[in-house]
Structure formats: structure tokens, C-alpha cells
Design an enzyme around this catalytic site. Sequence first.
Site, PDB file in Angstrom:
ATOM      1  CG  PHE B 121     -12.252  58.796  56.370  1.00 16.06           C
ATOM      2  CD1 PHE B 121     -13.473  58.710  55.739  1.00 16.06           C
ATOM      3  CD2 PHE B 121     -11.105  58.689  55.602  1.00 16.06           C
ATOM      4  CE1 PHE B 121     -13.553  58.505  54.367  1.00 16.06           C
ATOM      5  CE2 PHE B 121     -11.173  58.489  54.227  1.00 16.06           C
ATOM      6  CZ  PHE B 121     -12.395  58.400  53.607  1.00 16.06           C
ATOM      7  CD  GLN B 234      -2.501  55.035  52.662  1.00 13.49           C
ATOM      8  OE1 GLN B 234      -2.998  55.912  51.973  1.00 13.49           O
ATOM      9  NE2 GLN B 234      -2.517  55.061  53.970  1.00 13.49           N
ATOM     10  CG  HIS B 236      -7.247  52.677  49.653  1.00 11.15           C
ATOM     11  ND1 HIS B 236      -8.349  51.888  49.830  1.00 11.15           N
ATOM     12  CD2 HIS B 236      -7.609  53.920  50.040  1.00 11.15           C
ATOM     13  CE1 HIS B 236      -9.344  52.635  50.318  1.00 11.15           C
ATOM     14  NE2 HIS B 236      -8.911  53.873  50.456  1.00 11.15           N
ATOM     15  CG  LEU B 250      -9.710  54.489  46.174  1.00 12.12           C
ATOM     16  CD1 LEU B 250      -8.546  53.645  46.659  1.00 12.12           C
ATOM     17  CD2 LEU B 250      -9.444  55.946  46.472  1.00 12.12           C
ATOM     18  CD  GLU B 253     -10.308  55.081  55.298  1.00 11.65           C
ATOM     19  OE1 GLU B 253      -9.331  55.048  54.528  1.00 11.65           O
ATOM     20  OE2 GLU B 253     -10.230  55.482  56.457  1.00 11.65           O
ATOM     21  NE  ARG B 309      -7.027  55.246  53.457  1.00  8.33           N
ATOM     22  CZ  ARG B 309      -7.077  56.316  52.678  1.00  8.33           C
ATOM     23  NH1 ARG B 309      -5.988  56.735  52.076  1.00  8.33           N
ATOM     24  NH2 ARG B 309      -8.207  56.953  52.508  1.00  8.33           N
ATOM     25  CG  HIS B 380      -4.498  55.207  47.636  1.00  9.57           C
ATOM     26  ND1 HIS B 380      -5.245  55.617  46.553  1.00  9.57           N
ATOM     27  CD2 HIS B 380      -4.882  56.000  48.668  1.00  9.57           C
ATOM     28  CE1 HIS B 380      -6.056  56.597  46.934  1.00  9.57           C
ATOM     29  NE2 HIS B 380      -5.836  56.862  48.199  1.00  9.57           N
ATOM     30  NE  ARG B 415      -2.580  59.748  52.135  1.00 12.48           N
ATOM     31  CZ  ARG B 415      -3.886  59.682  51.799  1.00 12.48           C
ATOM     32  NH1 ARG B 415      -4.788  60.386  52.447  1.00 12.48           N
ATOM     33  NH2 ARG B 415      -4.259  58.903  50.801  1.00 12.48           N
TER      34      ARG B 415
END
Lengths: 247, 606
Positions: B121, B234, B236, B250, B253, B309, B380, B415
Site C-alpha cells: 500500500f 485528505q 483520496h 472511492l 488504493e 495520497r 476522504h 495519513r
Amino acid sequence: MITKATFGIWRGDARGGKFENYETRVSEGMVVLDAVHQIQAEQANDLAVRWNCKAGKCGSCSAEVNGNPKLMCMTRLSDLPLGKTTTIEPMRAFPLIRDLVTDVSWNFRVKKQIKKFKPRPPDAPDGTWRIAQEDVDRVQEFRKCIECFLCQDVCHVLREHHLHNEFIGPRYFVYAASLEMHPLDTENRLAELKKTQGIGLCNITKCCTKVCPENITITDNAIIPLKERVVDEFYDPIKKLFRMLKP
Amino acid sequence: MAQIETHEYDVLVIGAGGAGLRAAIEASASGLSVGLVCKSLLGKAHTVMAEGGIAASLANVDQRDNWKVHFADTMRGGQYLNNWRMAELHAREAPERVRELEAWGALFDRTKDGRILQRNFGGHKYPRLAHVGDRTGLEMIRTLQDHGIHQGIEVHVECTITTLLKDDTRVAGGFGYDREKGRFKLFHAKAIILATGGIGRAYKITSNSWEYTGDGLALAYQAGADLMDMEFVQFHPTGMVWPPSVQGILVTESVRGEGGILLNKDGRRFMFEDIPELYRNQTADNEEEGWRYTQGDPDARRPPELLTRDHIARCIVREIKEGRASPHGGVYLDISWIKKRLPNAEEIIKKKLPSMYHQFKQLADIDITKEAMEVGPTTHYMMGGVRVDADTQMSTVPGLYAAGECAAGLHGANRLGGNSLSDLLVFGRRAGEHAARFAKEHGAARIDDKRVEEAASAVLKPFEPDGDPRGANPFQVQYDLQEMMQKLVGIVRKEDEMRQAVDELQKLRERAVRVRANGNREYNPGWHTALDLVNLLTVSQMIALAALERKESRGAHFREDYPNKSDTFGKCNIVVRKDADGRMAISRLPTSELRADLKLIVEEMK
């Protein structure tokens, strides 16, 4: 392309109600929930509807669209005959709260009756288990359930016969199956399935399987194997003999 | 006074996603009475949407992983504004929390030798995310829910808390209403845990549902608690952009973790063109190496699509602004290309990314095994939130705790994906444990009836005629707020636009006072939206003011007028609190010196 459509939405509460027609704009890619939201924002602020993720993952916006049990967020307007009025009404197997929202609390109470997960002792000294991917795959299908309760809505044992007190419904057979077939679980839930949870009442018409938005093969993969396990446990002549001989 | 249903608990948990459930389980395990308030039905909270996985250095896939690497990755991802003690606790305790989930029945995908499988990730050096296909959040919330219901926790579904009540300085309870009948509920509690999640509904394009109106943040603010890092929202990088009705939903990822690549309209893999200094050593400089990384080659470095991100979202915005957007104003995210590399690509995609496959098939008529998706940034996650003590999660108000997205500190300026689910577990548990301890050490608190009456009348205000027969439509005001925040306090920010946002917020507040609810109190979304507006406006104000204060670009906060990092701002967090006159005050709080052993870890892993 159609730019406006009419939706007949059930308005009312436990005391009664009726379909009210609303005309609203439609555009490419819209789903039924979008139309409901648009109507709510522009014409009927107090139109009650339950929703969360709007992506088919939370199972909140279950309703009956043109009589078919659906998640409103995953039902595209382009798949509906918009030339005539589209009806949207609440799930019929549960008591109505208001408009499109029903009281599904019975489902949450039923879940509590099912014995919780009880794992075997860990396989490794560090307290972890070793599990083969195939054994995970077998129950993943059941664990996909988003608890939208559409299967409960269409099950005639609940919808027509109202046997909510002696039958837990397809959702909870799937849940029981996910525990019974869990590679680590050691609990036995067969006695309740037979006696108080009514697995025998299901006559495998597969209505639940047809409406499942997660495409869980509820009848074939969950209910029938559970029925077979119940039969093996309680109707096997040799086992029966053993039980009779037990003091 | 209006009729009020009253409950008494040792610990009240507000919010029933991963953090709230984990906190409630912990508090009730210590033998206390616990009430759990849930804005929707149980099991529907946003945790259910989490797709990719839970970050924990189990080292099942790559043995080089350990808590120190996870700690260093988290600090780097947060641009060193993180509360380092939280980042340490999180990295150390996440593996145990994941194993505990398994003991409660969660079933993760497996390695060949039967351990929990981990995937790559963004920003994580090694494959670290325990997962179940792309529906990890569902597995997690269901496991917690099914474990929790046998613990004697009392759940109040479809109930919203509108006011926290205090006894002198400490927290004493919460007042709210139930959705079904609009009845008032009063909860007496010795300790309260906020676990209300984020603020996504302040923006037009968001992956968040209607619930995420910053309730916990506004409740804490009104109760006098400090909030922190509110400028760090954030976005995304990959939300759906087409069709319009699904904008913002969404796209996990994991698509990139499994080998998906980002392309502009010319078919150029633009992420290779801008690799930040902080990540240069860890990032592949050619496509071949990037591919090998996604296929588990331990010697390969990660492809630039797995950068953090904040950075990817900005690169996508740049492509769009400079005229290289896909037809519907996004960029392409392509996983189908892996068929050039793998013989059974279609099968692998469907197995690894089943819900993405269905999402695009059903909502956009796109078969992701055959064609590219169009994606763009979507609001997000809120890195900021209630300022808490790292070990106990207590806010600056005694007896008031916060965990999960509504708490600040762990993530700093940005994050990492996967660190949210582990955050919920680690700090949900800690909040539960320490709130329970607080409740045991303190007697019952007293609630002033007058405050309850005030809270009740505030909730009924949208039903009162106020001379303006038309009032204002709560949905319209919310919509206008979302448009404004998206435009003026979005991914790319500047001084004059944010000043304008502050003015607009003043006008919106004036309109919000006049919003009217039609109909009655039974399950009335117009009324609920009117009440949620108050919180949305409060958190939007915090975001705008904190973003104005931070005159630099760092992590998720990007200022066109201050495009670089500044040392001054790299050493402070922005704190928001209500001052003695009831005004929103902004201040700078110096970050605390990193402990020597942790400093060493950060240096070693640079």
C-alpha cells in the site's frame, strides 16, 4: 433520452399511507437513490429514506422498486422503463416506520440468539492459527453479506406467513453457515437450527438467492448444507440408536 | 420540560464504527455498563467502506518488517507533524490488535503457509496490510459487531447526540434525539468516548455518507476541548468521476497495490515525472522495477503510484489543470494492462478486487478487467480532530475521550492508507480502557436541568415559525456550503480564497439560523439535515481558519501562495478552541521533541 420521469413513492407510516407521484429530472448514470434524494431535497424535505454508503457496501437502502426488492443505490434508472411511473415502496416483511424506512430491529435480535464464534486453541505457540486459503474461500461467500435484509424481505415464511418467532430467515442461515463452516470454529449450532430457528420451514424456493445483491448462493451453499448437517445429526439411524442408549 | 428518555451508564460511546465498537468492547470487558450510540443502524458506519486493509507489521510476507519500520513510515507519511507517541503505540500494538480480530472470528486472506496475508500500500515500505479481498472494512466491522453484541453493551441505533453536558469542568452526559420518533434521549455517563468519524459532508465531492458531519469535533469544541490539525483534510486521489451521480465514490488504493497504473489522456504514466525528495530512495525509477515490486520482488522499489495520497492527488490535479484530463475530467487508472504480464489477469482482478469489479460494472458499465477506469480526487478523511493524550486518548476536558478519525495526532499532515483501520483498533481499545478507568475512579457527575432544556429547545428550533414564511431549505444550505468549501478550501488553497470562504461561512451561518423543517419529528431527514448543518458549519470554520494560519505546504495542506515547507510550521500544530468570549481561537502549539530512540529510528530509515 428521457430528461424527466415520474416516481410513485410510498408516503405514510404504520397508520396507513399511499403512493405520491413526484416528477423529477433524470440524467446519465443516475440510480434510484439519486432520484429519491433529488425529490427529497427539492420537493419533500421530510421524505424518510435510509442510506449510507451509496456504493452497495452497507446494505441500508433496501426497498421495492417496481415491486422488485433492490438496493436503491445500485439500481440504475437506465435499466427501468421510465416511460411509466416507477414505484418505490418500503420492504414489506417488516413493520413500517415512515415512508421508505422500516423497522428491521427484529433481525438484530435474531442474531443474538445464534451462538457466538468459538475458536479451537491456537495452532502456534505465539497464539496464531494456520489456515489454508481454500478453507477461507469456502466461507468468504457468506461473509460478504451486507445485511440489507432483502432475502428476509422476500422469504415467504416471513413475508406471507409471518413466522418471525420460529424462523430466523435466510440471512441468519447464511450467518450460521459462516460460523459452522468457519475453519476455526468448534461450536455446534445444529440443535437450535432444528428446534427453534426453523431450518426445516425453508422449502428451498430460492427466492432469497435471486434477490441477493452480493450474489450469495444462499439456498444451495448455505441452507441446503445446513439442512444436511441437521439431518445427519438428528435423523441418522445409527446416531439415533446411540442417543437412545445414552443414559 | 419535554418528555425525555433517560439512561445511565458508566461509559457512553458516541459512534459505532470500528473505533466506537472496539472502545465499547474494551470498556464493557472491564465489567462496566456501556451505552453505544449509533447514528445509523449497527454495522453501517463508514468502517464498512474500508477496502484495502489493516496496516500492521506482522512480517508474514516480508520478514524485514517490524514496528520500527511501520513507525518510520507513518512519521514520514505525516511529514513529522504526527504525535510521535501515538505513532509509536500504533506501530507497536497494531499486530496484536489484528491477531485479536482473528481470535474473534475475522478471516483474512492467507499466505501459502497459512498465515495472514499482507499486501502493498502507498507509503508502506513492505507488504503490510492484512486484508480480505477488497472488503476488509466489512470483515472488521462485522467481527467487532458480532463480538460486541454478546457483551451486554446497550446499543441505541439511529440516535444522534446534539450536546455534551458538563458538571463544572468534567463531562457528565450527552443529550440527543432518536431518528424514528424524534424522541429526546438523555445519557448520564461518568466518561464519554467520541468515535464519530469524519467531516466529508462539508465538501461536494466526497466518499463519505450523510453521517459524516463532524459531530464529535463540534461536540468537543462546544464542550471546550482543544482540536488540532484541522487544516489537514485528505483528498483520496482515486474517486469515481463518471457518471455524475457516483462522483466521489472511492476506488481503493489496492487497485494500485495490485499493479494498477495512472495515465493521462495521452497515455503517459505521469507519476514517474514528480517523485518527492523524501521518497526518492524508495521509489522505482522505471516501469519494470515498479511492476516487480507489485509482484512481491523484495529487491524492487515501489512504483510511484504507491506514493502517498496527498502527493498523488496533487499530481492528478496538475494533469487535469494542464489540459491532460480524461474525457470526464479525471485521469485513467488502469489495472487491465496486467494482462500483458499475467496469463490469467482477468481472474486475478476479479479475485483480488471483487467489489471494484462490481462497482464499475454496475454503476458505470465499465469492465475493469478490459478497460481503464476514470478517477479523480475525492474528500476522504480528516487527519485533524480532538487533541488527545497519546496514551489514554483523553481530550483536554476531563472524562471526554476521542478515538479513530475524530481524534488528531497519529497521522500528522497525511495519513497512510491502511493506518486508519489499525488506528481504530489500537486507539479504540485504549480509549475504552482508560475511559473505564476514569469511570471507576470518579463518581457520578451532575447534570444541570437548565442545560438540558436549552439543548432540547435548540433541537426543536427548525420547527419554529420565525416570521420568514419561506425559511430556508436545509438541503439547499448544505449544498451551497459543500460547493463553497470544495471551491475555496479544497486541494489547492490560497489566502484570498480562504478569506472569502470565511466571509461566505458567516453568510451561511445566518441562513442556517433560518432553516425550516417541514412535517413532524418522525424520521424526518429535513430536520436532521438542519441540525447537522450546525456542526458542518463549525468544522468548516475550523478548517478554513487553521488552513489560513498554516502558511506553508505540507502533506494534505497545499497552498499555492506558500508552495514550500517552512521550518517554523514544521515545528508546530495548529490548535483550535473556543475562547472565553465564545469565539473560535487559533493558536500554534510547538511539537514536542522526538524521544532519542525514536529519533534514531527515523534517521536510520530516511
